[in-house]
Each structure stands twice: as structure tokens, then as C-alpha cells.
Design an enzyme around this catalytic site. Structure first.
Site, PDB file in Angstrom:
ATOM      1  N   ARG A   1       0.645  -1.189   0.070  1.00  0.00           N
ATOM      2  CA  ARG A   1       0.006  -0.180  -0.016  1.00  0.00           C
ATOM      3  C   ARG A   1       0.828   1.149   0.061  1.00  0.00           C
ATOM      4  NH1 ARG A   1      -5.233  -1.590   3.687  1.00  0.00           N
ATOM      5  NH2 ARG A   1      -6.630  -0.228   2.193  1.00  0.00           N
TER       6      ARG A   1
ATOM      7  N   TYR B   1      -0.857   0.955   9.778  1.00  0.00           N
ATOM      8  CA  TYR B   1      -1.703  -0.069  10.169  1.00  0.00           C
ATOM      9  C   TYR B   1      -1.735   0.092  11.718  1.00  0.00           C
ATOM     10  CZ  TYR B   1      -2.612  -1.987   5.795  1.00  0.00           C
ATOM     11  OH  TYR B   1      -2.957  -2.173   4.555  1.00  0.00           O
TER      12      TYR B   1
HETATM   13  P1  NAD Z   1      -7.877  -2.477   8.531  1.00  0.00           P
HETATM   14  O1  NAD Z   1      -9.034  -2.728   7.590  1.00  0.00           O
HETATM   15  O2  NAD Z   1      -6.665  -2.852   8.515  1.00  0.00           O
HETATM   16  O3  NAD Z   1      -8.543  -1.692   9.849  1.00  0.00           O
HETATM   17  C1  NAD Z   1      -9.534  -0.813  10.099  1.00  0.00           C
HETATM   18  C2  NAD Z   1      -9.012  -0.045  10.965  1.00  0.00           C
HETATM   19  O4  NAD Z   1      -9.316  -0.478  12.513  1.00  0.00           O
HETATM   20  C3  NAD Z   1      -7.785   0.874  11.122  1.00  0.00           C
HETATM   21  O5  NAD Z   1      -8.164   1.906  10.983  1.00  0.00           O
HETATM   22  C4  NAD Z   1      -7.133   0.361  12.371  1.00  0.00           C
HETATM   23  O6  NAD Z   1      -6.560   1.474  12.963  1.00  0.00           O
HETATM   24  C5  NAD Z   1      -8.434   0.076  13.238  1.00  0.00           C
HETATM   25  N1  NAD Z   1      -8.305  -0.777  14.657  1.00  0.00           N
HETATM   26  C6  NAD Z   1      -7.559  -1.716  14.804  1.00  0.00           C
HETATM   27  N2  NAD Z   1      -7.666  -2.307  16.049  1.00  0.00           N
HETATM   28  C7  NAD Z   1      -8.577  -1.355  16.680  1.00  0.00           C
HETATM   29  C8  NAD Z   1      -8.975  -1.286  17.879  1.00  0.00           C
HETATM   30  N3  NAD Z   1      -8.830  -2.030  19.002  1.00  0.00           N
HETATM   31  N4  NAD Z   1     -10.059  -0.401  18.206  1.00  0.00           N
HETATM   32  C9  NAD Z   1     -10.578   0.684  16.992  1.00  0.00           C
HETATM   33  N5  NAD Z   1      -9.668   0.576  16.027  1.00  0.00           N
HETATM   34  C10 NAD Z   1      -9.015  -0.527  15.719  1.00  0.00           C
HETATM   35  O7  NAD Z   1      -7.246  -0.761   7.805  1.00  0.00           O
HETATM   36  P2  NAD Z   1      -7.519  -0.115   6.412  1.00  0.00           P
HETATM   37  O8  NAD Z   1      -8.645   0.535   6.366  1.00  0.00           O
HETATM   38  O9  NAD Z   1      -7.062  -1.304   5.236  1.00  0.00           O
HETATM   39  O10 NAD Z   1      -6.236   1.133   6.144  1.00  0.00           O
HETATM   40  C11 NAD Z   1      -5.726   1.241   7.420  1.00  0.00           C
HETATM   41  C12 NAD Z   1      -4.546   2.621   7.214  1.00  0.00           C
HETATM   42  O11 NAD Z   1      -3.857   2.204   5.793  1.00  0.00           O
HETATM   43  C13 NAD Z   1      -5.259   3.694   7.073  1.00  0.00           C
HETATM   44  O12 NAD Z   1      -4.460   4.835   7.685  1.00  0.00           O
HETATM   45  C14 NAD Z   1      -5.287   4.213   5.501  1.00  0.00           C
HETATM   46  O13 NAD Z   1      -5.258   5.449   5.262  1.00  0.00           O
HETATM   47  C15 NAD Z   1      -4.045   3.411   5.087  1.00  0.00           C
HETATM   48  N6  NAD Z   1      -3.788   3.173   3.599  1.00  0.00           N
HETATM   49  C16 NAD Z   1      -2.836   3.712   3.017  1.00  0.00           C
HETATM   50  C17 NAD Z   1      -2.985   3.532   1.628  1.00  0.00           C
HETATM   51  C18 NAD Z   1      -1.762   4.021   0.656  1.00  0.00           C
HETATM   52  O14 NAD Z   1      -1.877   3.851  -0.667  1.00  0.00           O
HETATM   53  N7  NAD Z   1      -1.014   4.800   1.306  1.00  0.00           N
HETATM   54  C19 NAD Z   1      -3.709   2.735   0.887  1.00  0.00           C
HETATM   55  C20 NAD Z   1      -4.933   2.198   1.821  1.00  0.00           C
HETATM   56  C21 NAD Z   1      -4.940   2.340   3.165  1.00  0.00           C
END
Ligand code: NAD
Length: 362
Positions: free
Chosen positions: A118, A223
């Protein structure tokens, strides 16, 4: 390069890996595209639209240089792949070692959409994000549909209706889309995540950050890391106190490669008001609520808990369109001049390739 698009056969799967719009672009780029009869029909893409886009409609699309899928193939399907063929799809490399071994044994070069790094350059290929966007949107709609109340505040001749209070736990891609959608429906929305960086993102969507006093660590990739047992206990206890305030709770918390963290114990559900709704998007990996039954919708003491799986497949037109664009971007990297040229010096190619890397490199 001949690209094959089989019809998805997994139970309940309505998406398709390529849509006519993307087929036209691939044909223009010099590829030949073979689409299995009826492959797009569950997503409202007719065979005639694929044919108009330049595809050939075939009875079996497995005999191709590159086969593109949404779900991983069954063992019988994988056996139809050519040795040396490229296979693209959600191949589940972290949870389906047997499937990966079978692909490797057949000499298939497998690219797992979920393994694409990512990084900024790979954003156009990020199918986890595109499908999470669909899932988050749909989760908010399900919450609104199941709730026996309005989401928005209404002022009517029969008096005023108070808006629903909605909590979204986990504010990654799916959670932020759920927040945005619940806001558009007029709910009063709160969001929570253990990554403190998302507070601003939650607020920029017009929602409020629910401070539970729990702050987790963040990896370099953005993450969350798993909370310590003490932090987990604190989070559960805080949520138990706050949840009775909310009409709808949408949970999306996930730790990559790990079972979903259990955030809502049964005692917290017991404390919620009858008629409240929990939509547990983390049901795919076991659920964030202790009472979630993956694949089912249950009612516990008047509280509806939705554990439906594969929400993106419930909105297959746009889920397929976005996925197809992700696949197109990956194909452009794997076959830049219209022919396969796998550059294993590229971190996206190396990161996404889950089988036959050594042979292909050698
Ligand atoms: P994910 O589906 O793995 O997790 C969903 C969310 O759950 C995350 O925000 C995580 O912090 C949260 N979480 C984990 N444990 C928790 C808890 N105990 N209580 C509350 N929340 C909790 O995550 P995702 O949506 O796939 O993406 C996560 C990160 O990756 C984000 O910051 C996103 O912006 C980033 N991202 C970056 C790119 C890129 O290209 N740079 C692309 C996609 C996502």
C-alpha cells in the site's frame, strides 16, 4: 496477451473481475480478452456489452496467458490453468496455504490483490481500499435499514424526531466511508480508532471523535498494531459505558493477518437499548462483537447484530467497476507493452506475487 475472465463461482459472489469499460481499454492496449458467458450478469454487465467492448464470449476462460478473478479459484478451476499462466485475484495467501501450494505446483504465477504493497504508486491497484469503500457505504445503509428509527432529525406536523446517534469503531478506509455515509443520511456520528492520527480525518467528515482514552501504536505502513491485554480490557470497559448512548454501531476494526479484535463483549450488548443495531464489518475475520455470528443476522435481547459477509458483493456493479480498474492498473505494470514482462525488481510485482517467484526470476 490473452486475458481470461471466468464467471465467479463462490457462493454469493456477484462481482466480476473485468467490466466492459476496462475490457475496451485492454483491447485498445493490444490485449485479447475472453469473457466467460454470463460472467458479468450478476453485476448487471451483459455479454453483449463485453462483446461491444471487443471481448470474445467463451464457454471457458481458463485457457489464457493471464486469468483475472475476484475470488481465489477452486481446486478444480486451478487445475485448468496453464503452467506459466498469470493468475490475479484475492488469493488469500495468509489464510489458504493449500490453495497457494496448488498454484505453485502447477507453475502458475499468482498475484494476490491483497498483497499489493500500500504505497502511493500502487494506490490505483489497491483493491482492499476500493472494496472497503463499498463495504463501509453498504454497512451504513444496512444500519439505517435495520434501525426502527430515522437517521436524520425531522421536523414534522406531528412533532420533532431526534436524529439517530451512530458510532463507527475503526476509522480506516471502510470506517471513514461508513462515517461519511451515515452523516449524509443525517445521523449524529461519532468515530473511534486506536490510531490517533485519524481524529482529524473523522472530524473533517463532520463527525466527532469519541475519546476512550485508548491509544495504540501505528506501524510505518499506517496500520494499527494489536493492543496490549490491558489496553484491550480498558477499551472494552469504556465501550460498555458508552454504547448505551448509541442507536447504531458499525464496527470495522482489523489488524492485518490477525483475527478481528474483540471490542464489544456480550455484557456491552446487554447494556444497549432494544432496537439498537450493530453492523459488524469485521465478521469476515471473526467479528469485533463477541455475539456476532459470521454470515448471519441475529437479534439478542432486542439488539440486532448483523454479521453478513462479503458486503462488496451486495453492490456488485460499482464494486466490480472499481476492482476492474485496480486489475487494469496491475496488468499495465505486469505487461507494459501488451506482453508479459515481469520485473521482479519492482516492489509492487515482488510484493503481490505469491507463487513461482523463484522460477519466474530465474
Ligand atoms: P484495516 O481494515 O486493517 O483496519 C481498519 C481500522 O481498524 C484501522 O483504521 C485500524 O487502526 C483500526 N483498529 C485496529 N484495532 C482497533 C481497535 N482495537 N479499536 C479501534 N480501531 C482499531 O485498515 P485499512 O482501512 O485497510 O487501512 C488502514 C490504514 O492504511 C489507514 O491509515 C489508511 O489510510 C492506510 N492506507 C494507505 C494507503 C496508501 O496507499 N498509502 C492505502 C490504503 C490504506
Amino acid at each position: 496477451m490473452r486475458i481470461g475472465v471466468p464467471k465467479e463461482t463462490a457462493a454469493g459472489e456477484r462481482r466480476v473481475a473485468l467490466v466492459p469499460e476496462v475490457v475496451a481499454k485492454l483491447v485498445e492496449a493490444g490485449h485479447e480478452v475472453a469473457v466467460e458467458r454470463g460472467a458479468g450478469s450478476a453485476a448487471s454487465f451483459e455479454d453483449s456489452a463485453y462483446a461491444d467492448a471487443g471481448a470474445t464470449i467463451v464457454e471457458s476462460a481458463w485457457d489464457a496467458d493471464a486469468v483475472v478473478k475476484v475470488q481465489k479459484p477452486t481446486a478444480e478451476e486451478a487445475a485448468k490453468l496453464r503452467s506459466g499462466a498469470v493468475l490475479i485475484g484475492f488469493l488469500q495467501p495468509l489464510t489458504d496455504q493449500e490453495g497457494i501450494d496448488q498454484l505453485a505446483a502447477r507453475g502458475v504465477v499468482g498475484f494476490a490483490m491483497e498483497s499489493i504493497p500500500r504505497i502511493t504508486r500502487a494506490q490505483s491497484m489497491d483493491a482492499l481500499s476500493s472494496q472497503a469503500t463499498v463495504g463501509g457505504y453498504k454497512a451504513a445503509l444496512i444500519a439505517a435499514d435495520r434501525l426502527p428509527r430515522f437517521f436524520p432529525m425531522l421536523t414534522t406536523a406531528a412533532g420533532t424526531v431526534q436524529p439517530a446517534k451512530v458510532l463507527v469503531i475503526g476509522a480506516g478506509v471502510a470506517g471513514l466511508q461508513a462515517i461519511a455515509t451515515a452523516r449524509r443520511l443525517g445521523g449524529v456520528v461519532f468515530g473511534f480508532d486506536v490510531r490517533s492520527a485519524v481524529k482529524e480525518q473523522i472530524e473533517s467528515l463532520g463527525a466527532r471523535f469519541l475519546d476512550l482514552g485508548v491509544k495504540g501504536e501505528e506501524t510505518a505502513g499506517g496500520y494499527a498494531t494489536e493492543l496490549t491485554p490491558e489496553q484491550q480490557a480498558q477499551q472494552q470497559a469504556e465501550l460498555e459505558k458508552r454504547l448505551p448512548d448509541f442507536d447504531a454501531v458499525i464496527t470495522t476494526a482489523a489488524i492485518p493477518g490477525r483475527p478481528a479484535p474483540k471490542l464489544i463483549p456480550a455484557t456491552a450488548v446487554d447494556a444497549m437499548r432494544p432496537g439498537s443495531v450493530i453492523v459488524d464489518l469485521a465478521a469476515e475475520t471473526g467479528g469485533n462483537c463477541e455475539l456476532t455470528v459470521p454470515g448471519e443476522e441475529i437479534v439478542h435481547d432486542g439488539v440486532t447484530i448483523v454479521g453478513r459477509l462479503n458486503l462488496p458483493s451486495e453492490m456488485p456493479y460499482h464494486a466490480s467497476q472499481l476492482y476492474a480498474r485496480n486489475v487494469q492498473a496491475l496488468l499495465a505494470l505486469l505487461a507494459p507493452e501488451g506482453e508479459l514482462h515481469l520485473d521482479f525488481g519492482d516492489e509492487i510485482v515482488t510484493g503481490a506475487c505469491v507463487t513461482r517467484k523463484e522460477t519466474a526470476e530465474g
